[in-house]
Design a protein around this motif. Structure first.
Motif, PDB file in Angstrom:
ATOM      1  N   GLY A  94      32.389 -12.903 -26.110  1.00 14.97           N
ATOM      2  CA  GLY A  94      33.756 -12.391 -26.168  1.00 14.97           C
ATOM      3  C   GLY A  94      34.763 -13.516 -26.188  1.00 14.97           C
ATOM      4  O   GLY A  94      34.457 -14.645 -25.807  1.00 14.97           O
ATOM      5  N   THR A  95      35.957 -13.197 -26.662  1.00 16.20           N
ATOM      6  CA  THR A  95      37.080 -14.131 -26.564  1.00 16.20           C
ATOM      7  C   THR A  95      37.754 -13.840 -25.229  1.00 16.20           C
ATOM      8  O   THR A  95      37.981 -12.670 -24.890  1.00 16.20           O
ATOM      9  N   VAL A  96      38.061 -14.888 -24.489  1.00 13.24           N
ATOM     10  CA  VAL A  96      38.497 -14.692 -23.103  1.00 13.24           C
ATOM     11  C   VAL A  96      39.869 -14.029 -22.964  1.00 13.24           C
ATOM     12  O   VAL A  96      40.642 -13.960 -23.923  1.00 13.24           O
ATOM     13  N   LYS A  97      40.136 -13.616 -21.749  1.00 16.93           N
ATOM     14  CA  LYS A  97      41.374 -12.887 -21.411  1.00 16.93           C
ATOM     15  C   LYS A  97      42.635 -13.613 -21.917  1.00 16.93           C
ATOM     16  O   LYS A  97      42.772 -14.819 -21.747  1.00 16.93           O
ATOM     17  N   GLY A  98      43.508 -12.839 -22.519  1.00 18.35           N
ATOM     18  CA  GLY A  98      44.791 -13.369 -22.985  1.00 18.35           C
ATOM     19  C   GLY A  98      44.731 -13.944 -24.385  1.00 18.35           C
ATOM     20  O   GLY A  98      45.749 -14.318 -24.959  1.00 18.35           O
ATOM     21  N   ASP A  99      43.533 -14.014 -24.951  1.00 19.32           N
ATOM     22  CA  ASP A  99      43.346 -14.684 -26.243  1.00 19.32           C
ATOM     23  C   ASP A  99      42.881 -13.682 -27.301  1.00 19.32           C
ATOM     24  O   ASP A  99      41.921 -12.940 -27.073  1.00 19.32           O
ATOM     25  N   LEU A 100      43.602 -13.680 -28.446  1.00 19.28           N
ATOM     26  CA  LEU A 100      43.292 -12.687 -29.483  1.00 19.28           C
ATOM     27  C   LEU A 100      42.584 -13.283 -30.694  1.00 19.28           C
ATOM     28  O   LEU A 100      42.355 -12.600 -31.684  1.00 19.28           O
ATOM     29  N   HIS A 101      42.284 -14.579 -30.654  1.00 17.35           N
ATOM     30  CA  HIS A 101      41.637 -15.219 -31.805  1.00 17.35           C
ATOM     31  C   HIS A 101      40.161 -14.813 -31.864  1.00 17.35           C
ATOM     32  O   HIS A 101      39.439 -15.021 -30.897  1.00 17.35           O
ATOM     33  N   ASP A 102      39.756 -14.246 -33.010  1.00 16.03           N
ATOM     34  CA  ASP A 102      38.348 -13.817 -33.034  1.00 16.03           C
ATOM     35  C   ASP A 102      37.528 -14.303 -34.216  1.00 16.03           C
ATOM     36  O   ASP A 102      36.344 -13.983 -34.321  1.00 16.03           O
ATOM     37  N   ASP A 121      29.001  -7.778 -28.670  1.00 19.80           N
ATOM     38  CA  ASP A 121      30.313  -8.405 -28.838  1.00 19.80           C
ATOM     39  C   ASP A 121      31.372  -7.590 -28.094  1.00 19.80           C
ATOM     40  O   ASP A 121      31.644  -6.441 -28.437  1.00 19.80           O
ATOM     41  N   LEU A 122      31.989  -8.207 -27.094  1.00 18.56           N
ATOM     42  CA  LEU A 122      32.987  -7.489 -26.288  1.00 18.56           C
ATOM     43  C   LEU A 122      34.387  -7.577 -26.892  1.00 18.56           C
ATOM     44  O   LEU A 122      35.344  -7.064 -26.319  1.00 18.56           O
ATOM     45  N   GLY A 123      34.522  -8.278 -28.010  1.00 18.04           N
ATOM     46  CA  GLY A 123      35.822  -8.358 -28.672  1.00 18.04           C
ATOM     47  C   GLY A 123      36.704  -9.461 -28.106  1.00 18.04           C
ATOM     48  O   GLY A 123      36.212 -10.492 -27.665  1.00 18.04           O
ATOM     49  N   VAL A 124      38.017  -9.185 -28.098  1.00 17.55           N
ATOM     50  CA  VAL A 124      38.976 -10.196 -27.645  1.00 17.55           C
ATOM     51  C   VAL A 124      39.594  -9.785 -26.312  1.00 17.55           C
ATOM     52  O   VAL A 124      39.407  -8.651 -25.866  1.00 17.55           O
ATOM     53  N   ASP A 125      40.311 -10.724 -25.685  1.00 22.32           N
ATOM     54  CA  ASP A 125      41.040 -10.429 -24.442  1.00 22.32           C
ATOM     55  C   ASP A 125      40.093  -9.863 -23.373  1.00 22.32           C
ATOM     56  O   ASP A 125      40.384  -8.846 -22.747  1.00 22.32           O
ATOM     57  N   VAL A 126      38.954 -10.517 -23.215  1.00 20.89           N
ATOM     58  CA  VAL A 126      37.931 -10.009 -22.297  1.00 20.89           C
ATOM     59  C   VAL A 126      38.115 -10.632 -20.900  1.00 20.89           C
ATOM     60  O   VAL A 126      38.053 -11.856 -20.732  1.00 20.89           O
ATOM     61  N   SER A 127      38.322  -9.802 -19.935  1.00 22.69           N
ATOM     62  CA  SER A 127      38.571 -10.283 -18.568  1.00 22.69           C
ATOM     63  C   SER A 127      37.271 -10.746 -17.910  1.00 22.69           C
ATOM     64  O   SER A 127      36.177 -10.298 -18.300  1.00 22.69           O
ATOM     65  N   PRO A 128      37.367 -11.601 -16.883  1.00 24.89           N
ATOM     66  CA  PRO A 128      36.163 -11.998 -16.148  1.00 24.89           C
ATOM     67  C   PRO A 128      35.404 -10.779 -15.618  1.00 24.89           C
ATOM     68  O   PRO A 128      34.181 -10.721 -15.690  1.00 24.89           O
ATOM     69  N   GLU A 129      36.142  -9.770 -15.139  1.00 24.27           N
ATOM     70  CA  GLU A 129      35.512  -8.559 -14.589  1.00 24.27           C
ATOM     71  C   GLU A 129      34.681  -7.839 -15.645  1.00 24.27           C
ATOM     72  O   GLU A 129      33.610  -7.323 -15.363  1.00 24.27           O
ATOM     73  N   ARG A 130      35.219  -7.819 -16.863  1.00 21.62           N
ATOM     74  CA  ARG A 130      34.490  -7.127 -17.952  1.00 21.62           C
ATOM     75  C   ARG A 130      33.192  -7.881 -18.287  1.00 21.62           C
ATOM     76  O   ARG A 130      32.153  -7.265 -18.532  1.00 21.62           O
ATOM     77  N   PHE A 131      33.258  -9.222 -18.308  1.00 20.43           N
ATOM     78  CA  PHE A 131      32.031  -9.985 -18.556  1.00 20.43           C
ATOM     79  C   PHE A 131      30.993  -9.655 -17.476  1.00 20.43           C
ATOM     80  O   PHE A 131      29.835  -9.400 -17.775  1.00 20.43           O
ATOM     81  N   VAL A 132      31.453  -9.644 -16.210  1.00 17.80           N
ATOM     82  CA  VAL A 132      30.528  -9.385 -15.097  1.00 17.80           C
ATOM     83  C   VAL A 132      29.902  -7.994 -15.238  1.00 17.80           C
ATOM     84  O   VAL A 132      28.691  -7.823 -15.101  1.00 17.80           O
ATOM     85  N   GLU A 133      30.776  -7.016 -15.545  1.00 16.73           N
ATOM     86  CA  GLU A 133      30.299  -5.630 -15.705  1.00 16.73           C
ATOM     87  C   GLU A 133      29.183  -5.557 -16.752  1.00 16.73           C
ATOM     88  O   GLU A 133      28.146  -4.933 -16.549  1.00 16.73           O
ATOM     89  N   LYS A 134      29.400  -6.251 -17.890  1.00 17.30           N
ATOM     90  CA  LYS A 134      28.410  -6.210 -18.972  1.00 17.30           C
ATOM     91  C   LYS A 134      27.131  -6.952 -18.594  1.00 17.30           C
ATOM     92  O   LYS A 134      26.038  -6.573 -19.011  1.00 17.30           O
ATOM     93  N   VAL A 135      27.265  -8.010 -17.796  1.00 13.08           N
ATOM     94  CA  VAL A 135      26.071  -8.738 -17.363  1.00 13.08           C
ATOM     95  C   VAL A 135      25.213  -7.820 -16.491  1.00 13.08           C
ATOM     96  O   VAL A 135      23.999  -7.744 -16.654  1.00 13.08           O
ATOM     97  N   HIS A 136      25.864  -7.071 -15.587  1.00 17.03           N
ATOM     98  CA  HIS A 136      25.124  -6.109 -14.765  1.00 17.03           C
ATOM     99  C   HIS A 136      24.452  -5.060 -15.652  1.00 17.03           C
ATOM    100  O   HIS A 136      23.305  -4.701 -15.455  1.00 17.03           O
ATOM    101  N   GLU A 137      25.215  -4.586 -16.633  1.00 12.53           N
ATOM    102  CA  GLU A 137      24.742  -3.472 -17.457  1.00 12.53           C
ATOM    103  C   GLU A 137      23.588  -3.852 -18.380  1.00 12.53           C
ATOM    104  O   GLU A 137      22.593  -3.145 -18.462  1.00 12.53           O
ATOM    105  N   ILE A 138      23.705  -4.992 -19.082  1.00 13.29           N
ATOM    106  CA  ILE A 138      22.658  -5.244 -20.092  1.00 13.29           C
ATOM    107  C   ILE A 138      21.778  -6.460 -19.807  1.00 13.29           C
ATOM    108  O   ILE A 138      20.875  -6.744 -20.584  1.00 13.29           O
TER     109      ILE A 138
END
Ligand code: B12
Length: 212
Positions: A94-102, A121-138
């Motif tokens: 993913g592209t990290v939080k606050g960033d829209l470049h993909d 692919d989590l897309g753009v503007d991905v928060s740390p929490e979202r990365f963690v959530e996906k790591v738990h999930e998959i």
């Protein structure tokens, strides 16, 4: 082989039809996808960035050029497939939080997928929490982060901290990249590796997972 100047010009102008036609012409005349990417499309985006810095063009034109590049990439996406369908590893990107470049992230995803990795692919503007959530999930093997702004790079550090807090940092490798990112920065924030471009992302991913 085509000289890729006309392609670069079309991408800089954001002329999608001409850029697609030039990409197809280059493919038909034997230019490799890598050559078209490096010497036609990326060169053009670098020039767009330079003109933006000098105030010679603005966000809407940058966006148009980005769209043009992405349309051209669709024409050779399949050429990056190595034909290996067994997954070399799972990657959450993913592209990290606050960033829209993909574009760079999409290119890394495309090349890694082509090399046999399975990509979420989590897309753009991905928060740390979202990365963690996906790591738990998959339960991926690699978390890959992209940042194009110096102001969003710190979100990479925050994501690594969040992975630690969640107790999953030891279960994944972390790979980072993007124009302002460096190898030194990767070491500073405790990432496992840095890749300067999409090709090296594949090589580094294989290296850290010990697969060939
Ligand atoms: C296109 C573009 C945009 C488009 C993005 C559209 C999109 N869908 O991506 C739009 C118009 C939205 C945009 C907006 C802005 N942008 Co802009 N943008 C660019 C531009 C011209 C090209 C980026 C690009 O796509 N390059 C081509 C790709 C292929 O290269 P790449 O992303 O670097 O990726 C490669 C490597 O870095 C690496 N890589 C990338 N990610 C990863 C991840 C991993 C894990 C690995 C291993 C490798 C890797 O592999 C890739 C392939 O080889 C750059 C200039 C430049 N030369 O970079 C400015 C640039 C990045 N933008 C800039 C700025 C300032 C902005 C804005 C703040 C402008 C504004 N005033 O609003 C906003 C911010 C919006 C936001 N919140 O994100 C600055 C950043 C300065 C800085 N260092 O912080 C730049 C450098 C322009 C400049 N010279 O001033 N932008």
């Amino acid at each position: 082989m085509s000289d890729l100047k006309a392609l670069s010009e079309a991408v800089i102008k954001g002329d999608i039809n001409s850029a697609r036609a030039e990409t197809q012409k280059a493919l038909d005349s034997g230019n490799s996808a890598q050559d078209i990417l490096d010497n036609g499309l990326i060169t053009a985006m670098d020039e767009v960035g330079r003109r933006f810095s000098k105030g010679l063009l603005f966000v809407p034109q940058m966006l148009r050029s980005a769209k043009t590049m992405q349309e051209c990439m669709k024409l050779f996406e399949s050429l990056f497939q190595e034909g290996d369908i067994t997954s070399k590893g799972k990657v959450v990107i993913g592209t990290v939080k606050g960033d829209l470049h993909d574009i760079g992230k999409n290119l890394v995803s495309m090349m890694m997928e082509g090399a046999g990795f399975s990509i979420v692919d989590l897309g753009v503007d991905v928060s740390p929490e979202r990365f963690v959530e996906k790591v738990h999930e998959i339960e991926p093997d690699i978390v890959a982060m992209s940042a194009l702004l110096s102001t969003t790079m710190p979100s990479m550090r925050l994501t690594i901290e969040a992975l630690k807090q969640a107790g999953v940092r030891g279960k994944v490798k972390v790979m980072i990249g993007g124009a302002p990112v460096t190898d030194k920065y990767a070491r500073e924030i405790g990432a496992d590796c840095y890749g300067p471009d999409a090709g090296s992302a594949v090589a580094k991913a294989k290296e850290i997972l010990g697969v060939s």
